[in-house]
Each structure stands twice: as structure tokens, then as C-alpha cells.
Design an enzyme around this catalytic site. Structure first.
Site, PDB file in Angstrom:
ATOM      1  N   LYS A 157      11.975   0.872 -12.779  1.00  0.00           N
ATOM      2  CA  LYS A 157      11.382  -0.411 -13.188  1.00  0.00           C
ATOM      3  C   LYS A 157      12.451  -1.498 -13.198  1.00  0.00           C
ATOM      4  CE  LYS A 157       8.324  -2.543 -16.616  1.00  0.00           C
ATOM      5  NZ  LYS A 157       7.397  -3.046 -15.575  1.00  0.00           N
ATOM      6  N   GLY A 177       3.715   1.634  -1.751  1.00  0.00           N
ATOM      7  CA  GLY A 177       4.472   1.743  -2.994  1.00  0.00           C
ATOM      8  C   GLY A 177       3.804   2.713  -3.952  1.00  0.00           C
ATOM      9  N   GLY A 226      -1.307  -7.690 -10.945  1.00  0.00           N
ATOM     10  CA  GLY A 226      -0.691  -6.823 -11.937  1.00  0.00           C
ATOM     11  C   GLY A 226       0.815  -6.996 -11.968  1.00  0.00           C
ATOM     12  N   ASN A 232      -0.963  -5.400 -18.098  1.00  0.00           N
ATOM     13  CA  ASN A 232      -1.357  -3.997 -18.226  1.00  0.00           C
ATOM     14  C   ASN A 232      -2.875  -3.928 -18.175  1.00  0.00           C
ATOM     15  OD1 ASN A 232      -2.085  -1.385 -19.438  1.00  0.00           O
ATOM     16  ND2 ASN A 232       0.088  -1.216 -19.874  1.00  0.00           N
ATOM     17  N   ALA A 245      -3.160  -9.668 -15.516  1.00  0.00           N
ATOM     18  CA  ALA A 245      -2.939  -8.871 -16.723  1.00  0.00           C
ATOM     19  C   ALA A 245      -1.680  -8.042 -16.535  1.00  0.00           C
ATOM     20  CB  ALA A 245      -4.127  -7.957 -17.003  1.00  0.00           C
ATOM     21  N   ALA A 251       0.795  -1.230   0.000  1.00  0.00           N
ATOM     22  CA  ALA A 251       0.000   0.000   0.000  1.00  0.00           C
ATOM     23  C   ALA A 251       0.827   1.279   0.000  1.00  0.00           C
ATOM     24  CB  ALA A 251      -0.939  -0.002   1.200  1.00  0.00           C
ATOM     25  N   HIS A 277      10.061   3.067 -19.937  1.00  0.00           N
ATOM     26  CA  HIS A 277       9.546   3.154 -18.571  1.00  0.00           C
ATOM     27  C   HIS A 277      10.510   3.940 -17.686  1.00  0.00           C
ATOM     28  CE1 HIS A 277       6.730  -0.072 -19.736  1.00  0.00           C
ATOM     29  NE2 HIS A 277       6.006   0.356 -18.712  1.00  0.00           N
ATOM     30  N   ARG A 336       5.357  -4.730   3.644  1.00  0.00           N
ATOM     31  CA  ARG A 336       6.442  -5.543   4.182  1.00  0.00           C
ATOM     32  C   ARG A 336       6.750  -5.129   5.618  1.00  0.00           C
ATOM     33  NH1 ARG A 336      10.956  -4.128   0.009  1.00  0.00           N
ATOM     34  NH2 ARG A 336       9.846  -2.145   0.244  1.00  0.00           N
TER      35      ARG A 336
END
Length: 260
Positions: A152, A11, A91, A117, A115, A9, A148, A35
Site C-alpha cells: 500500500k 492489478g 475507489g 472504502n 468512497a 484490470a 494494511h 497502462r
């Protein structure tokens, strides 16, 4: 009203998801997880919070879990959710074929949606690109690029891989046999069927994906640009609403949600 649990939550994606749930009229923030060592401040959200998935999910039966974490963390979560019965929207990207096979096994026990995306636009592309492939024929070389942000961790992106795979399959090719994720040195001319998927990393780019069709005397570029993580968050929450009414038995994706 659909109860929702947000994993990670604090992030970038988790924070966006929490905000979107709080602003929704038909979703309730049932629980959040982080975490160990990162949970400070979560109790201000006014819901169940914690670091232990078993403990948290047991307190919110039936709530749909939304997870954008890592392959290892996702598989551990699915193991617990398959016991507690909580549906899971995934995700997470960067999974190996073996990890995806494990996800499919869990989908037989509990409703699971996956998915790479969740934007509507990208999932429309998954339908449009195969049509372009068929119309253009094999006279056009196919390539894919993605951009990105510099945080990432996986490359190429899961979205780029999914888009490239659908292009390869539309031409009757096996993606793993024609993919090219790098080119360096004197490697010879491009082979007829190879499909390059290249990644760029930098800045705070949310996500750009471009499919190239390069033919004699012309080229076609089809690009999707995400301007905000809220695009993905709203797609994930749309999937959560839908998944709350589904049964186990298959691994669901955005095509099921959009009914396309």
C-alpha cells in the site's frame, strides 16, 4: 444489465473486480483498461480492451467505469468521462483536498461516486462511531489505527482518515486541527482533543481499522477487518449498479447507495 468498465484490470483490485463481474448475472464486462505495456492478455476477456481511455470509453457509451488507481490517473479519467458521459465509481485513495475539490467539479457534469472504502461494514461504522462519541462524551480520548499490506502506497489509509474525521466532527472538532499522524521523541503529554491516526504496514493484510475510546479505568475498541478484496469489489459493483441510474449534480458516496 449494467455495462461495466474496469480500469487497471490486471492489478490486485482490478483482477478481483473482473472476476466478480464475470460471475454476476446482472453485470456485463463491457471493457477493461491497463497502462501501456501491461495490456498483454486482456483480449482473452472477450470485451473492448485498450490503454487509451478516450478510445475505450467512446466504444462503450453509458457503461459505468470502476476506478481504483491513483489520484492523477483518476482525475485524467474524469476529464475524459465528463466528455463521453460515462458514470464513474472511484475507489482511489490518497487524494488531497484540492484533488477532491476537482472531483466534485466533475460530478456536476457526469455521475460520480467516491468512497475510500466500499464495504458495507465500514460504512455502518461511519454511522455507529459518531453515536459512540456522543454517548461517551469528552472524558474519553479517541485514537485510530489501521493495518494494511506492505504494497500500500498511501498512509494513513483513506478509510482511517474518513473514520477519524467522522469521530472528530461528532465531538464538534475540526479534524485537520486535531489530527496527529505521528508521535516521536519528547513531545509532552497528549493534548485533550488530539486524535491520533497511526498506520502499520506488513504482509498481505487486506485492511484492519480500529477506533479506540480510552477513558478512566476502561477502553472500548471497535474493529473492522476485511478478509478479502472481494468485499470491496462487491461494494464497488453495488455502487456501479446504483450509479447507472443517477444523474450528475452531486458527488455520491456509500451513504447514498445504502440510503442511510
Amino acid at each position: 444489465m449494467t455495462d461495466v468498465v474496469i480500469i487497471g484490470a490486471k492489478g490486485r483490485m482490478g483482477d478481483t473486480l473482473v472476476r466478480c463481474v464475470q460471475q454476476s448475472d446482472d453485470l456485463k464486462l463491457a471493457a477493461v483498461m491497463e497502462r501501456s505495456g501491461c495490456e498483454e492478455g486482456l483480449d482473452s476477456l472477450g470485451c473492448v480492451c485498450g490503454t487509451d481511455a478516450q478510445e475505450v470509453l467512446t466504444k462503450v457509451p453509458g457503461a459505468v467505469v470502476v476506478d481504483f488507481t491513483s489520484p492523477a490517473a483518476t482525475l485524467k479519467l474524469l476529464e475524459i468521462a465528463s466528455v463521453t458521459g460515462n458514470p464513474v465509481v472511484i475507489g482511489t485513495t490518497g487524494m488531497t483536498n484540492e484533488e477532491l475539490a476537482q472531483v466534485e467539479e466533475f460530478a456536476k457534469k457526469v455521475p460520480v461516486f467516491l468512497a475510500p472504502n466500499m464495504s458495507v461494514g465500514v460504512n455502518v461504522l461511519l454511522k455507529v462511531l459518531p453515536e459512540l462519541v456522543r454517548m461517551l462524551g469528552d472524558a474519553y480520548d479517541m485514537e485510530m489505527t489501521e493495518i494494511h499490506h506492505n504494497k500500500k502506497v498511501d498512509s494513513p489509509s483513506g478509510t482511517a482518515l474518513k473514520l477519524a474525521q467522522c469521530m472528530a466532527e461528532a465531538r464538534g472538532l475540526v479534524y485537520d486541527e486535531v489530527k496527529k499522524h505521528s508521535r516521536d521523541g519528547i513531545i509532552g503529554a497528549r493534548t485533550k482533543d488530539e486524535l491520533g491516526v497511526m498506520a502499520v504496514r506488513g504482509g498481505d493484510v487486506v485492511g484492519d481499522h480500529t477506533a479506540y475510546f480510552l477513558g478512566p479505568g476502561e477502553r472500548i475498541e471497535v474493529t473492522h477487518r476485511a478478509h478479502s478484496r472481494e468485499t470491496f469489489a462487491q461494494g464497488a459493483l453495488r455502487a456501479a449498479r446504483w450509479l447507472s441510474e443517477q444523474k450528475p449534480g452531486k458527488l455520491y458516496d456509500m451513504a447514498d447507495v445504502l440510503d442511510v
